[in-house]
Design an enzyme around this catalytic site. Structure first.
Site, PDB file in Angstrom:
ATOM      1  N   GLY A   1       1.010  -0.675   0.283  1.00  0.00           N
ATOM      2  CA  GLY A   1      -0.213  -0.067   0.118  1.00  0.00           C
ATOM      3  C   GLY A   1       0.720   0.813  -0.036  1.00  0.00           C
TER       4      GLY A   1
ATOM      5  N   THR B   1       9.763  -7.530 -12.051  1.00  0.00           N
ATOM      6  CA  THR B   1       9.455  -8.728 -11.941  1.00  0.00           C
ATOM      7  C   THR B   1       8.422  -8.905 -10.799  1.00  0.00           C
ATOM      8  OG1 THR B   1      10.993  -9.810 -12.562  1.00  0.00           O
ATOM      9  CG2 THR B   1       9.316 -11.444 -12.664  1.00  0.00           C
TER      10      THR B   1
ATOM     11  N   CYS C   1       3.629   0.078  13.233  1.00  0.00           N
ATOM     12  CA  CYS C   1       4.804   1.392  12.713  1.00  0.00           C
ATOM     13  C   CYS C   1       5.127   2.298  13.479  1.00  0.00           C
ATOM     14  CB  CYS C   1       5.166   2.154  11.280  1.00  0.00           C
ATOM     15  SG  CYS C   1       3.819   2.550  10.686  1.00  0.00           S
TER      16      CYS C   1
ATOM     17  N   ASN D   1      -6.731   4.266  10.123  1.00  0.00           N
ATOM     18  CA  ASN D   1      -5.605   2.822  10.802  1.00  0.00           C
ATOM     19  C   ASN D   1      -5.777   2.608  12.198  1.00  0.00           C
ATOM     20  OD1 ASN D   1      -4.178   5.331   9.618  1.00  0.00           O
ATOM     21  ND2 ASN D   1      -2.505   3.947  10.359  1.00  0.00           N
TER      22      ASN D   1
HETATM   23  N1  PLP Z   1      -2.478   3.430   4.290  1.00  0.00           N
HETATM   24  C1  PLP Z   1      -3.731   3.193   5.666  1.00  0.00           C
HETATM   25  C2  PLP Z   1      -4.400   4.052   5.992  1.00  0.00           C
HETATM   26  C3  PLP Z   1      -2.752   1.974   6.766  1.00  0.00           C
HETATM   27  O1  PLP Z   1      -3.389   1.171   7.739  1.00  0.00           O
HETATM   28  C4  PLP Z   1      -1.724   1.485   5.821  1.00  0.00           C
HETATM   29  C5  PLP Z   1      -1.130  -0.060   6.623  1.00  0.00           C
HETATM   30  O2  PLP Z   1      -1.250   0.122   7.938  1.00  0.00           O
HETATM   31  C6  PLP Z   1      -1.340   1.466   5.001  1.00  0.00           C
HETATM   32  C7  PLP Z   1      -1.332   2.786   4.019  1.00  0.00           C
HETATM   33  C8  PLP Z   1       0.390   1.035   4.037  1.00  0.00           C
HETATM   34  O3  PLP Z   1       0.023  -0.041   3.540  1.00  0.00           O
HETATM   35  P1  PLP Z   1       1.132  -0.775   3.820  1.00  0.00           P
HETATM   36  O4  PLP Z   1       1.443  -2.282   4.382  1.00  0.00           O
HETATM   37  O5  PLP Z   1       0.887  -2.176   2.537  1.00  0.00           O
HETATM   38  O6  PLP Z   1       2.023  -1.200   2.903  1.00  0.00           O
END
Ligand code: PLP
Length: 393
Positions: A69, A239, A329, A152
């Protein structure tokens, strides 16, 4: 283990595991190869792309696979900026202070490089975006607006349809970070969904695998590839992660089946409310961050004033309950979450705030057991904290 950290990542579903296994055993050839097995692998990737497209209601060719993401978000924002001629002053990028760090930390970096000016919108006490402040920012003709669909940390849902309408009326590109929304709630871009020209999603949040993300690019968006090369129609080289992509397709199919019966979602929402109400009743002073705003059915962010989230998480973990403090994180850091800070949550609540996030696999037995454990942990930590503050009591 009682896993209540599903906004960090989810357990891969059986279909995703089988698809990844198949990719490693059978479809391991390079999908760019012209020989038959390579082309069969390509065909499997295209099936997965169709599954993602069906999950969000767009055309398969609008779905682009990335490594995460986070990468999809970078491609959306950097790609839109890169497709414009360089200007002085640099173009404006508008976002909100409650975004995921993938956006929140990208904008200062773009500013430091002289590639963009960042403008942060106002949010209210639940972290909901002020549409007035968005309208004001749009009047300055930004190159792109980037807003999440659902938060999140708190699960708070943004007024993304209204935001999309405002952006569309002004001809401003909107990137919607749908990472926490897609797969948990219904998404129908072509029908009544938000008219966001760019949408990011991440299969590991809906029982796919980590290491793959998707950017949905609707027609008319000009995007400069950040990794030039032939894969993904020249929009993202490298790839393909075949196991991750096939697993994403299978996870999308299972998510769609689950979402097709709204009673499943309602049932899990009842579990979240049961959990939240029991914790608030059992832990005096506990507050639900973002309560009152519309929220994802699975997320509960609870503040335990004057306790440290890290201490609560450790105590929970020792008793088999997995949760987290804000974004995964940010775990391990004692700084209060920037999201809670932007919401104006008092520091003594923010420091003791824990995110519990359910999945469609969470059971009532797990919830009842987690409630019991959490109440015991919080109240015993509270007792030891007050004893430390007032040893004579
Ligand atoms: N955006 C939101 C709202 C998220 O909660 C997260 C991951 O926790 C991300 C972006 C990033 O996604 P990814 O873990 O696939 O890099």
């Amino acid at each position: 283990m009682i896993y209540l950290d599903n906004n960090a990542t989810t357990r891969p579903c059986p279909g995703a595991i089988a698809a990844a296994h198949f990719a490693m055993e059978e479809a391991w050839q390079n999908p760019s190869s012209t020989h038959r097995p390579g082309q069969q692998t390509r065909a499997k990737i295209e099936m997965a792309r169709r599954s993602i497209a069906e999950l969000v209601g767009c055309l398969p060719r609008e779905v682009l696979f990335t490594s995460s993401g986070t990468e999809a978000i970078h491609l959306a924002i950097r790609g839109v900026l890169g497709a414009r001629p360089r200007t002085d002053p640099p173009p404006l990028v508008v976002s909100s202070p409650v975004e995921h760090s993938a956006v929140r930390e990208l904008l200062p970096e773009l500013e430091a490089r002289g590639e963009a000016r960042a403008r942060w919108l106002k949010v209210d006490g639940a972290g909901r975006l002020s549409l007035d402040s968005l309208a004001e920012a749009i009047a300055e003709k930004p190159a792109i607006v980037s807003l999440q669909w659902a938060n999140n940390e708190t699960g708070v849902i943004q007024p993304i349809h209204e935001a999309a309408r405002l952006c569309a009326a002004a001809g401003v590109v909107l990137h919607c970070d749908g990472v926490q929304w897609v797969g948990k709630e219904e998404t129908r871009l072509s029908a009544d969904g938000p008219a966001a020209p760019l949408l990011t999603l991440s299969p590991h949040k809906f029982h796919g695998l980590k290491g793959v993300g998707c950017l949905v690019i609707r027609p008319g968006v000009r995007l400069r590839p950040q990794m030039p090369g032939h894969q993904e129609l020249g929009r993202r080289a490298g790839t393909e992660n075949v196991p991750g992509i096939l697993a994403a397709g299978a996870a999308a199919d299972e998510a769609r089946t689950w979402l097709s019966d709204p009673s499943f979602r309602a049932q899990q929402g009842v579990l979240r409310d049961r959990f939240e109400n029991a914790i608030v009743a059992g832990c005096p002073g506990a507050v639900v961050n973002g309560a009152g705003a519309p929220r994802l059915w699975n997320t509960s962010n609870i503040g335990f004033p004057r306790l440290e989230a890290e201490a609560i998480l450790l105590a929970l973990s020792e008793r088999g309950v997995c949760a987290s403090a804000g974004a995964a994180c940010a775990s391990g850091s004692l700084d209060p979450s920037p999201v809670l800070r932007a919401m104006g949550i008092a520091p003594e609540v923010a420091h003791g705030s824990v995110r519990f996030s359910l999945s469609r696999q969470t059971t009532r037995e797990e919830i009842d057991r987690a409630v019991e454990i959490a109440i015991r942990c919080v109240n015993s930590l509270r007792a030891s904290t007050s004893a430390a503050i007032d040893p004579g009591s």
